[in-house]
Design a protein around this motif. Structure first.
Motif, PDB file in Angstrom:
ATOM      1  N   THR A  97       0.772  -1.069   0.133  1.00 35.49           N
ATOM      2  CA  THR A  97       0.107   0.113  -0.129  1.00 35.49           C
ATOM      3  C   THR A  97       0.911   1.176  -0.085  1.00 35.49           C
ATOM      4  O   THR A  97       2.032   1.242   0.582  1.00 35.49           O
ATOM      5  CB  THR A  97      -0.972  -0.035   1.353  1.00 35.49           C
ATOM      6  N   PRO A  98       0.469   2.367  -0.425  1.00 35.52           N
ATOM      7  CA  PRO A  98       0.986   3.625  -0.259  1.00 35.52           C
ATOM      8  C   PRO A  98       1.352   4.165   0.944  1.00 35.52           C
ATOM      9  O   PRO A  98       1.996   4.686   1.420  1.00 35.52           O
ATOM     10  CB  PRO A  98       0.345   4.655  -1.201  1.00 35.52           C
ATOM     11  N   TYR A  99       0.465   3.555   1.708  1.00 38.46           N
ATOM     12  CA  TYR A  99       0.106   4.205   3.275  1.00 38.46           C
ATOM     13  C   TYR A  99       1.110   3.450   4.116  1.00 38.46           C
ATOM     14  O   TYR A  99       0.474   2.338   4.909  1.00 38.46           O
ATOM     15  CB  TYR A  99      -1.173   4.250   3.789  1.00 38.46           C
ATOM     16  N   VAL A 100       2.315   3.759   4.310  1.00 38.04           N
ATOM     17  CA  VAL A 100       3.059   2.810   5.184  1.00 38.04           C
ATOM     18  C   VAL A 100       3.626   3.877   6.506  1.00 38.04           C
ATOM     19  O   VAL A 100       4.146   4.761   6.206  1.00 38.04           O
ATOM     20  CB  VAL A 100       4.447   2.177   4.263  1.00 38.04           C
ATOM     21  N   ALA A 101       3.814   3.099   7.456  1.00 34.94           N
ATOM     22  CA  ALA A 101       4.597   3.679   8.594  1.00 34.94           C
ATOM     23  C   ALA A 101       5.438   2.624   9.127  1.00 34.94           C
ATOM     24  O   ALA A 101       5.145   1.328   9.559  1.00 34.94           O
ATOM     25  CB  ALA A 101       3.364   3.843   9.946  1.00 34.94           C
ATOM     26  N   LYS A 102       6.789   2.915   9.363  1.00 40.32           N
ATOM     27  CA  LYS A 102       7.711   2.098   9.596  1.00 40.32           C
ATOM     28  C   LYS A 102       8.073   2.344  11.229  1.00 40.32           C
ATOM     29  O   LYS A 102       8.262   3.518  11.609  1.00 40.32           O
ATOM     30  CB  LYS A 102       9.020   2.082   8.882  1.00 40.32           C
ATOM     31  N   GLU A 106       2.599   9.466   2.047  1.00 43.30           N
ATOM     32  CA  GLU A 106       0.924   9.308   1.998  1.00 43.30           C
ATOM     33  C   GLU A 106       0.316   8.959   3.130  1.00 43.30           C
ATOM     34  O   GLU A 106      -0.705   9.623   3.835  1.00 43.30           O
ATOM     35  CB  GLU A 106       0.630   8.393   1.071  1.00 43.30           C
ATOM     36  N   ALA A 107       1.176   8.245   4.068  1.00 44.22           N
ATOM     37  CA  ALA A 107       0.640   7.753   5.471  1.00 44.22           C
ATOM     38  C   ALA A 107       0.631   8.907   6.475  1.00 44.22           C
ATOM     39  O   ALA A 107      -0.139   9.224   7.054  1.00 44.22           O
ATOM     40  CB  ALA A 107       1.651   6.716   5.831  1.00 44.22           C
ATOM     41  N   GLU A 108       1.831   9.823   6.365  1.00 41.44           N
ATOM     42  CA  GLU A 108       1.789  10.935   6.984  1.00 41.44           C
ATOM     43  C   GLU A 108       0.628  11.979   6.999  1.00 41.44           C
ATOM     44  O   GLU A 108       0.197  12.658   7.992  1.00 41.44           O
ATOM     45  CB  GLU A 108       3.423  11.672   6.797  1.00 41.44           C
ATOM     46  N   ALA A 109       0.403  11.995   5.720  1.00 42.36           N
ATOM     47  CA  ALA A 109      -0.504  13.254   5.327  1.00 42.36           C
ATOM     48  C   ALA A 109      -1.980  12.674   6.019  1.00 42.36           C
ATOM     49  O   ALA A 109      -2.797  13.506   6.370  1.00 42.36           O
ATOM     50  CB  ALA A 109      -0.895  13.300   3.782  1.00 42.36           C
ATOM     51  N   GLU A 110      -2.360  11.236   5.806  1.00 47.02           N
ATOM     52  CA  GLU A 110      -3.517  10.795   6.355  1.00 47.02           C
ATOM     53  C   GLU A 110      -3.727  10.016   7.683  1.00 47.02           C
ATOM     54  O   GLU A 110      -4.722  10.356   8.247  1.00 47.02           O
ATOM     55  CB  GLU A 110      -3.935   9.801   5.216  1.00 47.02           C
ATOM     56  N   TYR A 111      -2.528   9.472   8.251  1.00 50.81           N
ATOM     57  CA  TYR A 111      -2.640   8.640   9.291  1.00 50.81           C
ATOM     58  C   TYR A 111      -1.591   9.184  10.458  1.00 50.81           C
ATOM     59  O   TYR A 111      -1.516   8.333  11.590  1.00 50.81           O
ATOM     60  CB  TYR A 111      -2.535   7.197   8.899  1.00 50.81           C
ATOM     61  N   ASP A 112      -1.091  10.186  10.414  1.00 54.89           N
ATOM     62  CA  ASP A 112      -0.115  10.714  11.336  1.00 54.89           C
ATOM     63  C   ASP A 112      -0.599  10.523  12.925  1.00 54.89           C
ATOM     64  O   ASP A 112      -0.020   9.882  13.744  1.00 54.89           O
ATOM     65  CB  ASP A 112       0.428  12.097  11.033  1.00 54.89           C
ATOM     66  N   GLU A 113      -1.653  11.181  12.953  1.00 53.22           N
ATOM     67  CA  GLU A 113      -2.123  11.288  14.485  1.00 53.22           C
ATOM     68  C   GLU A 113      -2.688   9.901  14.810  1.00 53.22           C
ATOM     69  O   GLU A 113      -2.229   9.409  16.198  1.00 53.22           O
ATOM     70  CB  GLU A 113      -3.171  12.243  14.405  1.00 53.22           C
ATOM     71  N   LEU A 114      -3.254   8.886  13.962  1.00 53.28           N
ATOM     72  CA  LEU A 114      -3.693   7.856  14.508  1.00 53.28           C
ATOM     73  C   LEU A 114      -2.456   7.025  14.749  1.00 53.28           C
ATOM     74  O   LEU A 114      -2.578   6.088  15.733  1.00 53.28           O
ATOM     75  CB  LEU A 114      -4.425   7.227  13.491  1.00 53.28           C
ATOM     76  N   VAL A 115      -1.706   6.721  13.913  1.00 51.99           N
ATOM     77  CA  VAL A 115      -0.501   5.922  14.396  1.00 51.99           C
ATOM     78  C   VAL A 115       0.160   6.406  15.565  1.00 51.99           C
ATOM     79  O   VAL A 115       0.635   5.359  16.296  1.00 51.99           O
ATOM     80  CB  VAL A 115       0.816   6.061  12.945  1.00 51.99           C
ATOM     81  N   LEU A 116       0.451   7.631  15.823  1.00 54.36           N
ATOM     82  CA  LEU A 116       0.988   7.990  17.058  1.00 54.36           C
ATOM     83  C   LEU A 116       0.343   7.715  18.116  1.00 54.36           C
ATOM     84  O   LEU A 116       0.856   7.176  19.165  1.00 54.36           O
ATOM     85  CB  LEU A 116       1.593   9.589  17.050  1.00 54.36           C
ATOM     86  N   PHE A 156       7.535   8.544  19.066  1.00 50.60           N
ATOM     87  CA  PHE A 156       7.959   9.842  18.364  1.00 50.60           C
ATOM     88  C   PHE A 156       8.282   9.559  16.780  1.00 50.60           C
ATOM     89  O   PHE A 156       8.617   8.371  16.783  1.00 50.60           O
ATOM     90  CB  PHE A 156       9.174  10.520  19.251  1.00 50.60           C
ATOM     91  N   LYS A 157       8.096  10.679  16.068  1.00 50.58           N
ATOM     92  CA  LYS A 157       8.711  10.579  14.548  1.00 50.58           C
ATOM     93  C   LYS A 157      10.349  10.941  14.348  1.00 50.58           C
ATOM     94  O   LYS A 157      10.672  11.761  15.060  1.00 50.58           O
ATOM     95  CB  LYS A 157       7.897  11.539  13.721  1.00 50.58           C
ATOM     96  N   ILE A 158      10.610  10.238  13.540  1.00 52.30           N
ATOM     97  CA  ILE A 158      12.166  10.424  13.062  1.00 52.30           C
ATOM     98  C   ILE A 158      12.121  10.336  11.522  1.00 52.30           C
ATOM     99  O   ILE A 158      11.245   9.359  10.870  1.00 52.30           O
ATOM    100  CB  ILE A 158      13.356   9.395  13.779  1.00 52.30           C
TER     101      ILE A 158
END
Length: 277
Positions: free
Chosen positions: A119-124, A145-155, A165-167
């Motif tokens: 998927t284009p929506y990837v959080a590592k 793509e993931a940061e734009a759509e799902y940043d808050e949910l993943v955190l 935290f993000k790096i």
């Protein structure tokens, strides 16, 4: 994008997949998942997950057909298999992917670019085993793509392990060594403290409890004061006292350099995984 009544499918629900899933289940937050599928390759491999993830929203699967169904129903896929298995797993479940699902990867040495086959929506994510007890650490890198759509949910989801935290992805090998391997390094130090205590006559259980609480309390002191560890260390060193004597013996043995070089070596090995592909 906010998800509601969403389903998480954990592919490869072993030690780390179970640790993160367990942390999510224990934390009451909004939006809470409606269902979690814990997928393994065999009934035997599902043993750890079965004992740890006891909840009415968890369903376990260990057949290929069941895993494909779990992926088809997933809004979020938590990829927690061995790093070398991701391509095989993709080949097995690719017909169940819809291109809109969020993939959260716990795999060391597998890049975001490689994971976009799902998927284009990837959080590592790089986290560690204390995540199971809500006192873990997690570093997160996103595809754009993931940061734009799902940043808050993943955190929010990954934050249930303790601290998240993000790096930038370029720092992920260093995070792998310090965060992922760090508990083993700390356990080696703890084991050494226990051995020293036993050598000097403490019963093993007393030495173990003392060493564990010393490490726990010291970590809390660093976090709560915000002071540099060197400053806190100097406060313990009475001139001519026991602490400075012990520290000098450790410096003679190269303890400080050995620990730092251990982190460096783990990061180099993590980086080498990508180069071997």
């Amino acid at each position: 994008m906010a998800l509601k009544d969403y389903t998480i499918t954990v592919l490869g629900c072993g030690v780390m997949g179970t640790a993160v899933s367990s942390a999510i289940l224990k934390a009451k937050f909004d939006p809470y998942p409606a269902k979690i599928y814990a997928c393994n390759t065999s009934e035997a491999a599902a043993g750890l997950a079965l004992s740890a993830l006891k909840s009415d929203i968890v369903e376990h699967s260990f057949t290929l057909e069941g895993n494909r169904k779990a992926v088809a129903e997933a809004d979020i896929i938590l990829l927690a298999c061995k790093p070398f298995m991701y391509q095989t797993i993709y080949d097995e479940v690719k017909e169940s992917l819809n291109g809109k699902q969020l993939l959260i990867s716990l795999l060391a040495g597998v890049t975001i670019e490689e994971l976009t086959i799902f998927t284009p929506y990837v959080a590592k994510v790089m986290t560690n085993t204390p995540a199971r007890f809500g006192c873990g650490t997690a570093a997160i890198s996103f595809s754009k793509e993931a940061e734009a759509e799902y940043d808050e949910l993943v955190l929010k989801l990954i934050g249930t392990v303790g601290e998240a935290f993000k790096i930038p992805e370029k720092n992920m090998d260093a995070a792998t060594s310090l965060i992922g391997s760090g508990p083993a390094f700390c356990l080696l130090m703890m084991e050494s403290l226990i051995d020293g205590g036993v050598r000097m006559g403490l019963p093993f259980e007393v030495a173990k409890l003392s060493a564990a609480k010393v490490m726990e309390g010291t970590a809390r002191m660093v976090l709560e004061t915000g002071d540099h560890p060197a400053a806190l260390k100097s406060m313990v060193c009475t001139p001519g006292g026991t602490t400075i004597g012990g520290l000098l013996k450790m410096e003679d043995a190269g303890v400080r350099a050995g620990i730092a070089r251990g982190v460096e070596e783990a990061a180099i090995i993590s980086a080498s995984f990508a180069k071997k592909k």
